[in-house]
Design a protein around this motif. Structure first.
Motif, PDB file in Angstrom:
ATOM      1  N   GLU A  53     -12.971 -22.223 -19.691  1.00  0.00           N
ATOM      2  CA  GLU A  53     -11.795 -22.693 -18.970  1.00  0.00           C
ATOM      3  C   GLU A  53     -11.857 -24.189 -18.675  1.00  0.00           C
ATOM      4  OE1 GLU A  53     -14.972 -22.450 -16.111  1.00  0.00           O
ATOM      5  OE2 GLU A  53     -14.404 -21.042 -17.672  1.00  0.00           O
ATOM      6  N   TYR A  54     -12.957 -24.851 -18.998  1.00  0.00           N
ATOM      7  CA  TYR A  54     -13.133 -26.281 -18.728  1.00  0.00           C
ATOM      8  C   TYR A  54     -12.372 -27.068 -19.798  1.00  0.00           C
ATOM      9  CZ  TYR A  54     -15.489 -30.276 -16.600  1.00  0.00           C
ATOM     10  OH  TYR A  54     -15.764 -31.448 -15.927  1.00  0.00           O
ATOM     11  N   VAL A  55     -11.127 -27.362 -19.514  1.00  0.00           N
ATOM     12  CA  VAL A  55     -10.179 -27.912 -20.494  1.00  0.00           C
ATOM     13  C   VAL A  55     -10.670 -29.207 -21.127  1.00  0.00           C
ATOM     14  CG1 VAL A  55      -7.827 -28.806 -20.783  1.00  0.00           C
ATOM     15  CG2 VAL A  55      -8.231 -26.778 -19.373  1.00  0.00           C
ATOM     16  N   GLY A  56     -11.313 -30.064 -20.353  1.00  0.00           N
ATOM     17  CA  GLY A  56     -11.739 -31.358 -20.869  1.00  0.00           C
ATOM     18  C   GLY A  56     -12.680 -31.297 -22.056  1.00  0.00           C
ATOM     19  N   THR A  57     -13.305 -30.174 -22.256  1.00  0.00           N
ATOM     20  CA  THR A  57     -14.275 -30.025 -23.337  1.00  0.00           C
ATOM     21  C   THR A  57     -13.632 -30.059 -24.713  1.00  0.00           C
ATOM     22  OG1 THR A  57     -15.585 -28.575 -21.909  1.00  0.00           O
ATOM     23  CG2 THR A  57     -16.082 -28.515 -24.259  1.00  0.00           C
ATOM     24  N   TYR A  58     -12.472 -29.452 -24.855  1.00  0.00           N
ATOM     25  CA  TYR A  58     -11.939 -29.150 -26.179  1.00  0.00           C
ATOM     26  C   TYR A  58     -11.632 -30.383 -27.024  1.00  0.00           C
ATOM     27  CZ  TYR A  58     -11.958 -24.371 -24.671  1.00  0.00           C
ATOM     28  OH  TYR A  58     -12.382 -23.143 -24.241  1.00  0.00           O
ATOM     29  N   TYR A  59     -11.006 -31.383 -26.445  1.00  0.00           N
ATOM     30  CA  TYR A  59     -10.686 -32.584 -27.204  1.00  0.00           C
ATOM     31  C   TYR A  59     -11.971 -33.244 -27.711  1.00  0.00           C
ATOM     32  CZ  TYR A  59      -9.091 -37.308 -28.248  1.00  0.00           C
ATOM     33  OH  TYR A  59      -8.845 -38.510 -28.875  1.00  0.00           O
ATOM     34  N   TYR A  78      -9.859 -27.093 -31.408  1.00  0.00           N
ATOM     35  CA  TYR A  78      -8.577 -27.644 -30.971  1.00  0.00           C
ATOM     36  C   TYR A  78      -7.561 -26.534 -30.693  1.00  0.00           C
ATOM     37  CZ  TYR A  78      -9.976 -32.368 -32.521  1.00  0.00           C
ATOM     38  OH  TYR A  78     -10.590 -33.588 -32.681  1.00  0.00           O
ATOM     39  N   ARG A  79      -7.488 -25.557 -31.581  1.00  0.00           N
ATOM     40  CA  ARG A  79      -6.499 -24.479 -31.401  1.00  0.00           C
ATOM     41  C   ARG A  79      -6.799 -23.663 -30.139  1.00  0.00           C
ATOM     42  NH1 ARG A  79      -2.942 -24.271 -35.456  1.00  0.00           N
ATOM     43  NH2 ARG A  79      -3.509 -25.143 -37.482  1.00  0.00           N
ATOM     44  N   HIS A  92      -0.727 -32.497 -20.221  1.00  0.00           N
ATOM     45  CA  HIS A  92      -1.187 -33.772 -20.784  1.00  0.00           C
ATOM     46  C   HIS A  92      -2.393 -33.535 -21.698  1.00  0.00           C
ATOM     47  CE1 HIS A  92      -1.863 -38.069 -21.134  1.00  0.00           C
ATOM     48  NE2 HIS A  92      -3.135 -37.842 -20.869  1.00  0.00           N
ATOM     49  N   ALA A  93      -3.324 -32.719 -21.238  1.00  0.00           N
ATOM     50  CA  ALA A  93      -4.489 -32.382 -22.061  1.00  0.00           C
ATOM     51  C   ALA A  93      -4.055 -31.653 -23.327  1.00  0.00           C
ATOM     52  CB  ALA A  93      -5.484 -31.532 -21.270  1.00  0.00           C
ATOM     53  N   ALA A  94      -3.105 -30.740 -23.189  1.00  0.00           N
ATOM     54  CA  ALA A  94      -2.598 -30.009 -24.356  1.00  0.00           C
ATOM     55  C   ALA A  94      -1.991 -30.973 -25.364  1.00  0.00           C
ATOM     56  CB  ALA A  94      -1.577 -28.959 -23.927  1.00  0.00           C
ATOM     57  N   SER A  95      -1.257 -31.967 -24.877  1.00  0.00           N
ATOM     58  CA  SER A  95      -0.647 -32.955 -25.758  1.00  0.00           C
ATOM     59  C   SER A  95      -1.705 -33.755 -26.518  1.00  0.00           C
ATOM     60  CB  SER A  95       0.235 -33.895 -24.933  1.00  0.00           C
ATOM     61  OG  SER A  95       0.720 -34.947 -25.730  1.00  0.00           O
ATOM     62  N   GLU A  96      -2.766 -34.144 -25.827  1.00  0.00           N
ATOM     63  CA  GLU A  96      -3.844 -34.891 -26.486  1.00  0.00           C
ATOM     64  C   GLU A  96      -4.552 -34.040 -27.535  1.00  0.00           C
ATOM     65  OE1 GLU A  96      -6.258 -36.291 -23.222  1.00  0.00           O
ATOM     66  OE2 GLU A  96      -5.175 -38.203 -23.184  1.00  0.00           O
ATOM     67  N   ILE A  97      -4.778 -32.782 -27.204  1.00  0.00           N
ATOM     68  CA  ILE A  97      -5.423 -31.871 -28.163  1.00  0.00           C
ATOM     69  C   ILE A  97      -4.504 -31.660 -29.363  1.00  0.00           C
ATOM     70  CG2 ILE A  97      -6.289 -29.520 -28.517  1.00  0.00           C
ATOM     71  CD1 ILE A  97      -7.064 -29.576 -25.469  1.00  0.00           C
ATOM     72  N   LEU A 101      -5.357 -32.423 -33.244  1.00  0.00           N
ATOM     73  CA  LEU A 101      -5.210 -31.396 -34.275  1.00  0.00           C
ATOM     74  C   LEU A 101      -4.289 -31.887 -35.390  1.00  0.00           C
ATOM     75  CD1 LEU A 101      -5.633 -28.532 -35.392  1.00  0.00           C
ATOM     76  CD2 LEU A 101      -3.751 -27.784 -33.912  1.00  0.00           C
ATOM     77  N   ASN A 102      -3.172 -32.487 -35.020  1.00  0.00           N
ATOM     78  CA  ASN A 102      -2.245 -33.020 -36.018  1.00  0.00           C
ATOM     79  C   ASN A 102      -2.932 -34.054 -36.903  1.00  0.00           C
ATOM     80  OD1 ASN A 102      -0.255 -31.396 -34.974  1.00  0.00           O
ATOM     81  ND2 ASN A 102       0.853 -33.047 -33.961  1.00  0.00           N
ATOM     82  N   GLN A 103      -3.718 -34.922 -36.281  1.00  0.00           N
ATOM     83  CA  GLN A 103      -4.429 -35.951 -37.035  1.00  0.00           C
ATOM     84  C   GLN A 103      -5.419 -35.300 -38.003  1.00  0.00           C
ATOM     85  OE1 GLN A 103      -7.899 -37.301 -35.875  1.00  0.00           O
ATOM     86  NE2 GLN A 103      -7.936 -38.980 -37.311  1.00  0.00           N
ATOM     87  N   LEU A 104      -6.146 -34.306 -37.527  1.00  0.00           N
ATOM     88  CA  LEU A 104      -7.102 -33.593 -38.372  1.00  0.00           C
ATOM     89  C   LEU A 104      -6.404 -32.967 -39.576  1.00  0.00           C
ATOM     90  CD1 LEU A 104      -9.980 -32.336 -38.848  1.00  0.00           C
ATOM     91  CD2 LEU A 104      -9.181 -30.405 -37.476  1.00  0.00           C
TER      92      LEU A 104
END
Length: 113
Positions: A53-59, A78-79, A92-97, A101-104
């Motif tokens: 649940e620690y959102v900051g990890t994913y990006y 990312y997904r 905001h975090a979802a947008s960054e992720i 993902l889009n870039q990848l």
């Protein structure tokens, strides 16, 4: 003459006192990110496994996996992160992720005009 412990030494001491604290684990991953990417990824993986649940990890975990040449694993992270961030209301975090993902995936086209 006493020397002040480095930030890394302080974080490692905090981690020894409480190895389950997600903020300390995240801080250690961040500390190692540029100098020891494999060690950083070990801490990110610990967060993914033990604190999903620690959102900051994913990006950052996704970016680290990309850096380590593991794009398929990065895409999965990312997904999953998108789902977790949206569920937590962290748009905001979802947008960054999503941007990562889009870039990848090569979907980060922009007009160069």
């Amino acid at each position: 003459m006493e020397t002040t412990p480095s930030r890394l030494q302080q974080l490692l001491a905090f981690y020894q006192d409480d190895p389950a604290d997600p903020f300390t684990i995240y801080a250690l991953a961040t500390e190692y990110r540029t100098t020891e990417p494999i060690r950083a990824m070990e801490y990110y993986q610990k967060l993914l496994d033990e604190h999903p649940e620690y959102v900051g990890t994913y990006y950052h975990a996704g970016k680290m996996l990309q850096q380590l040449g593991k794009p398929d694993e990065a895409e999965k992270v990312y997904r999953t992160g998108l789902t977790v961030a949206r569920r937590a209301g962290q748009l905001h975090a979802a947008s960054e992720i999503q941007q990562a993902l889009n870039q990848l995936l090569g979907l980060d086209y922009e007009d160069d005009e």
